[in-house]
Design a protein around this motif. Structure first.
Motif, short mmCIF file in Angstrom:
data_model
loop_
_atom_site.label_atom_id
_atom_site.label_comp_id
_atom_site.label_asym_id
_atom_site.label_seq_id
_atom_site.Cartn_x
_atom_site.Cartn_y
_atom_site.Cartn_z
N THR B 278 0.80 -1.23 0.00
CA THR B 278 0.00 0.00 0.00
C THR B 278 0.83 1.28 0.00
N THR B 279 2.06 1.22 0.43
CA THR B 279 2.85 2.45 0.46
C THR B 279 3.44 2.69 -0.92
N ASP B 322 5.39 -3.50 3.40
CA ASP B 322 4.66 -2.35 3.95
C ASP B 322 5.30 -1.85 5.24
N MET B 323 5.67 -2.79 6.08
CA MET B 323 6.22 -2.41 7.38
C MET B 323 7.50 -1.61 7.22
N GLN B 326 7.17 2.50 5.32
CA GLN B 326 6.24 3.54 5.78
C GLN B 326 6.80 4.92 5.44
N PRO B 327 6.02 5.71 4.71
CA PRO B 327 6.53 7.03 4.35
C PRO B 327 6.53 7.96 5.57
N VAL B 329 5.73 11.04 7.97
CA VAL B 329 4.49 11.81 8.11
C VAL B 329 4.80 13.30 8.15
N PHE B 330 3.74 14.08 8.06
CA PHE B 330 3.84 15.54 8.04
C PHE B 330 4.69 16.04 9.21
N GLY B 331 5.68 16.84 8.88
CA GLY B 331 6.48 17.46 9.93
C GLY B 331 7.58 16.59 10.50
N ARG B 332 7.64 15.32 10.04
CA ARG B 332 8.66 14.44 10.61
C ARG B 332 9.62 13.93 9.54
N LYS B 333 9.66 14.64 8.41
CA LYS B 333 10.42 14.09 7.29
C LYS B 333 11.91 14.00 7.59
N GLN B 336 12.58 11.44 10.37
CA GLN B 336 12.44 10.04 10.03
C GLN B 336 13.51 9.57 9.06
#
Lengths: 570, 342
Positions: B278-279, B322-323, B326-327, B329-333, B336
């Motif tokens: 899904t990602t 998928d695990m 994981q892309p 998220v907003f503000g954590r680029k 991450q």
């Protein structure tokens, strides 16, 4: 300088329905006979009531004092008499009750003495205090106390001020109308906010479906220096604070961080306008603009005194047949009102009359087919379908790992879901459960600490008691033996293993001493039990808490008194 | 609960599924044009079997039958089975395979949305393992007479060489694997007029029609570009590389893309959201892996087309993919990217 626009990912484009309620100018809602003003109308601590039943109040008089710094004052929306200060149901999804001040209006609208100030001559600190005491909170709906957001953060100065006039929720037009009609006041308010944080740049973001508001604000801002009005693409949730900051500045503020840390802060246009009224007119926040729309005959915007019952307002809009419920806020993030006799609060931007024709009931929930529509729509760039599984399975650890708390509950995922899954409900459930678990854990930790402390203390006390008893036994023996015999026990040996011969021996003094000690021990145990009992007072009003503290203190005193006598005389 | 949002797009699982079915129509039309109407009978057989199995299982499981029966998911499975099976496969094979797909691969795993494997591909693999001869019995080009086809399908009239033939893929596999034959790709493909010049006569046109339907799905946002692009590009690159090195032993990229189940797989099978990654990055890995496996099985394996096995093998990897993709998220680029895993 023309601002470069950035994009936020995700978002949706529902029908805006902004025209219905913008055909007539903002009108003043009639003053109701009775107003119910909730004391807590801000994020943070609930203010303390300053008035009591029977007391006369003037319009703008403080009736609730901010409790600590993370709080904001509450004022009488009109002049009249306080009828009661009591818990009343609030407009809240869970139909919570909280202390409210009930005021019977005298119809005279007599103001307190208003003291306008020249903001340029005031220090930022003084202005922040004024905002807190004028009850200024975020009027976009979050009711975050504005003076807190104006404090310089760890990163230092707030260089950019973002003013939120996006108003992305469908149906709501209170900010639109405010910008059209009162642009000058908004711009003056922006001036004050900018002065407080000494920001260099002010960006006013307005969705491009509001050309009149953009024009009005541009005209008003032309005289001011350095205020830029920027039309932003109409895409829900462009008016989300983080999304708007991202669009206008390119800065992404993650969950749990403040804009201040990134040198940017965001205020709603309504908040800017309220700031202007508070500082330059000396009028605290006692009214707000509320949109009445949906399945009503006369949609429009009204300036409503805080505390006005919602049903009185609804009469103005004349709900039509078919209305099955009322929504406070917009259709994307608003909640169904449990009743309509609840008061308008500072957070109430819109009351929507909902009907099955306007908001058709959703089809039955189907299983998730992992189609990814939610992922595409999510402005927080989460994986909503994964969060759904975790929330459903109550796998909260995983949900947190996948950043469920970054979810802003905008509803985009549920809006696009082909399986009709009420995704946001699942996230709310998971978040609430996790917060409850956190609280339980904190309580358990506290209980464990108390328990350990108690163990240490009772060990110490037992030891002391044993020493005392041993000393007394020795003394008694000595007395009985006429002092000829040496003491049979040393102070360190516990008193418990006394021989049967000794116990059988007639030792009246010793018995008395023992009895006294046992009585004292029982009393101590009782006191300890009381002390360990959880105190369920965290959610009470401050005055109640103070009362409870007094009572506790008295009780403790009594306990002390009860404890001392039996230990001393023996 | 009556929480927000109070608005909802008029979309449904049914709409998604029926759009997928609609996108298959051009491919089916071209199929009929080249290979006759037998495929329509197969589609009808599979659909009937799928709906019957679905209804029975829903009833057994106590689910709302009308709601789930009309969601279109069983029909998508049925159509994919019909389109991947030989059009002159005996009727009982199509029916049994479809029943297996719906009962075992779908409902025993929990029904709609719960199946880890693509049910149509499970049916294909089970059938090709159990009935290899029947599953490789394809109509010869020109064998389009409907009553003759029906005789094969329903009367189990033994298929004769006159009416059946190996697909180009099958021919390549069998002949290239015999070293003594000294066969070459060009030689084999040129040996038979009906193999055509590209992917076998007719197949390239069907593939083009699938492509058209797939592009429409893309435009309708039912699928994203990641899976078809990654699959086709990877397949082309591997096939291209090897055929450049050894043109006699390995078929070229265009052949691989337009032949067999490649195009159908790229747009309609690998894009099954339930059993796929899904990602965005996950989809790329998933599809590229499927392309690699398809090419390996086609070139070195024992089965004529590797598509179905490749899909199932990659279905297995989906949770892992998928695990680990994981892309941010907003503000954590930035955060991450520095440490992808805490």
């Amino acid at each position: 300088m023309l601002a470069t626009l950035f994009k936020f990912r995700g978002g949706i484009k529902p029908d805006a329905h902004k025209d219905e309620s913008t055909r007539t100018p903002i009108a003043a809602a009639p003053l109701p006979a009775r107003l119910v003003v909730p004391l807590r109308q801000n994020a943070g601590s609930a203010p303390l009531a300053l008035v009591g039943p029977g007391q006369k109040v003037l319009k703008g008089e403080r009736i609730g004092a901010p409790e600590g710094n993370f709080s904001a004052a509450v004022h009488a929306p009109t002049s009249g008499t306080v009828l009661a200060v009591e818990p009343r149901m609030l407009p809240h999804p869970s139909a919570l009750s909280a202390p409210c001040v009930v005021i019977e209006s005298d119809g005279e609208e007599r103001w307190i003495e208003r003291t306008p100030v020249d903001y340029a001559a005031e220090s930022p600190d003084a202005l922040r205090d004024r905002l807190r005491d004028a009850g200024i909170v975020g009027l976009g709906g979050a009711t975050f106390p504005s003076h807190i957001k104006l404090q310089p953060g760890a990163a230092g100065r707030i260089g950019t001020l973002v003013i939120n006039g996006a108003e992305c929720e469908p149906w709501i037009t209170c900010d639109d109308m405010l910008m059209r009609e009162r642009a000058a006041g908004i711009v003056r308010g922006i001036g004050i906010l900018r002065h407080i944080v000494s920001a260099e740049r002010v960006l006013v973001g307005i969705e491009d479906n509001k050309p009149q508001a953009i024009a009005a604000l541009r005209a008003a801002a032309a005289q001011a220096h350095g205020i830029e009005v920027v039309p932003v693409p109409t895409r829900y949730p462009a008016g989300g604070e983080k999304q708007l900051i991202r669009v206008l500045t390119g800065i992404e503020i993650p969950y749990g961080r403040l804009g201040t840390e990134f040198g940017v802060q965001c205020f709603n246009v309504g908040t800017a306008y309220a700031t202007h009224r508070a500082i330059e007119l000396g009028e605290p926040l006692v009214s707000r603009i509320v949109t009445l729309a949906g399945n009503v005959a006369r949609p429009g915007n009204w300036e409503v005194p805080i505390g006005t019952p919602i049903d009185a307002l609804l009469e103005l809009a004349a709900p039509q047949a078919g209305t099955d419920r009322y929504i406070m806020g917009g259709p994307m993030m608003g909640f169904t009102l449990p009743r309509t006799d609840l008061p308008v609060t500072k957070a109430a931007n819109c009351i929507l009359a909902a009907s099955p024709a306007l908001f058709p009931p959703q089809g039955p929930e189907m299983p998730c087919i992992r189609c990814g529509a939610c992922t595409h729509a999510c402005p927080a760039e989460l994986q909503p379908h994964e969060l759904y599984w975790f929330a459903r399975a109550k796998n909260f650890g995983k949900a947190q790992e996948y950043h469920i708390f970054d979810c802003i509950e905008c509803g985009c995922c549920a809006y696009v879901c082909p399986s009709n899954i009420r995704l946001v409900d699942y996230y709310r459930f998971a978040k609430t459960s996790m917060r409850a678990l956190e609280r339980e854990k904190a309580a358990a930790d506290a209980a464990r600490e108390r328990f350990e402390f108690r163990n240490v203390r009772s060990e110490r006390e037992a030891k002391e008691k044993a020493e005392r008893l041993a000393a007394k036994t020795a003394a008694a023996r000595q007395a009985m033996a006429g002092g000829g015999q040496p003491a049979g026990t040393t102070p360190s040996v516990p008193a418990a293993p006394t021989t049967t011969a000794e116990a059988a021996a007639p030792l009246p003094q010793l018995d008395e001493a023992k009895r006294a000690l046992i009585a004292a021990a029982i009393e101590r145990a009782r006191a300890q039990k009381e002390a360990v009992q959880p105190k369920n007072i965290d959610n009470l009003a401050p005055e109640k808490r103070a009362e409870i503290r007094e009572i506790e203190a008295r009780r403790a005193q009594v306990r002390e008194l009860a404890k001392t006598p039996p230990e001393e005389p023996v | 609960m009556n929480g927000s949002p109070h608005l909802h797009l008029p979309v449904s699982v049914r709409l998604v599924m029926f759009k997928v079915l609609a996108a298959l129509v051009p491919g089916i039309a071209v199929y009929v044009w080249f290979f006759g109407a037998a495929i329509l009978v197969q589609i009808a057989l599979a659909s009937a079997a799928a709906l019957a199995a679905e209804a029975a299982l829903l009833r057994l499981r106590g689910k709302p039958v009308a709601l789930f029966l009309t969601d279109g998911s069983a029909l998508v499975t049925a159509w994919l089975i019909a389109l991947t099976f030989p059009p002159i496969a005996p009727w009982w094979l199509t029916v049994t395979a479809t029943l297996f797909a719906i009962v075992v691969a779908k409902h025993l795993y929990g029904g709609l949305g719960q199946n880890p494997f693509n049910p149509a591909m499970v049916a294909f693999c089970v059938s090709i393992v159990a009935f290899p001869a029947l599953m490789t019995q394809w109509p010869a080009v020109g064998f389009t007479d409907f009553s003759a086809q029906m005789a094969v399908v329903f009367k189990s009239q033994s298929a004769q060489d006159a009416v059946t033939m190996a697909t180009p893929l099958d021919a390549l596999r069998t002949q290239l694997h015999v070293p003594e034959a000294r066969a070459t790709v060009a030689g084999i493909l040129g040996s038979h007029a009906s193999f055509g010049n590209i992917g076998g006569k007719g197949w390239e046109w069907i593939a083009l029609a699938y492509l058209a339907g797939g592009l429409w799905l893309l435009q309708q946002r039912i699928i994203t570009w990641h899976v078809p692009a990654a699959f086709l590009v990877t397949l082309a690159l591997i096939a291209g590389g090897f055929s450049l090195g050894e043109p006699d032993r390995f078929a070229g990229p265009v052949f691989h893309i337009v032949t067999g189940g490649a195009m159908l797989g790229a747009f309609f099978i690998l894009t099954d959201p339930v059993s796929g990654a899904t990602t965005p990055r996950g989809k790329l890995i998933f599809a590229a892996g499927a392309a690699l496996l398809t090419w390996i099985i086609r070139s070195f394996g024992a089965y004529p087309d590797g598509m179905a096995f490749a899909v199932l093998l990659m279905n297995l990897c989906v949770p892992l993919i998928d695990m680990n993709t994981q892309p941010p998220v907003f503000g954590r680029k930035a955060q991450q990217r520095e440490k992808p895993h805490d």
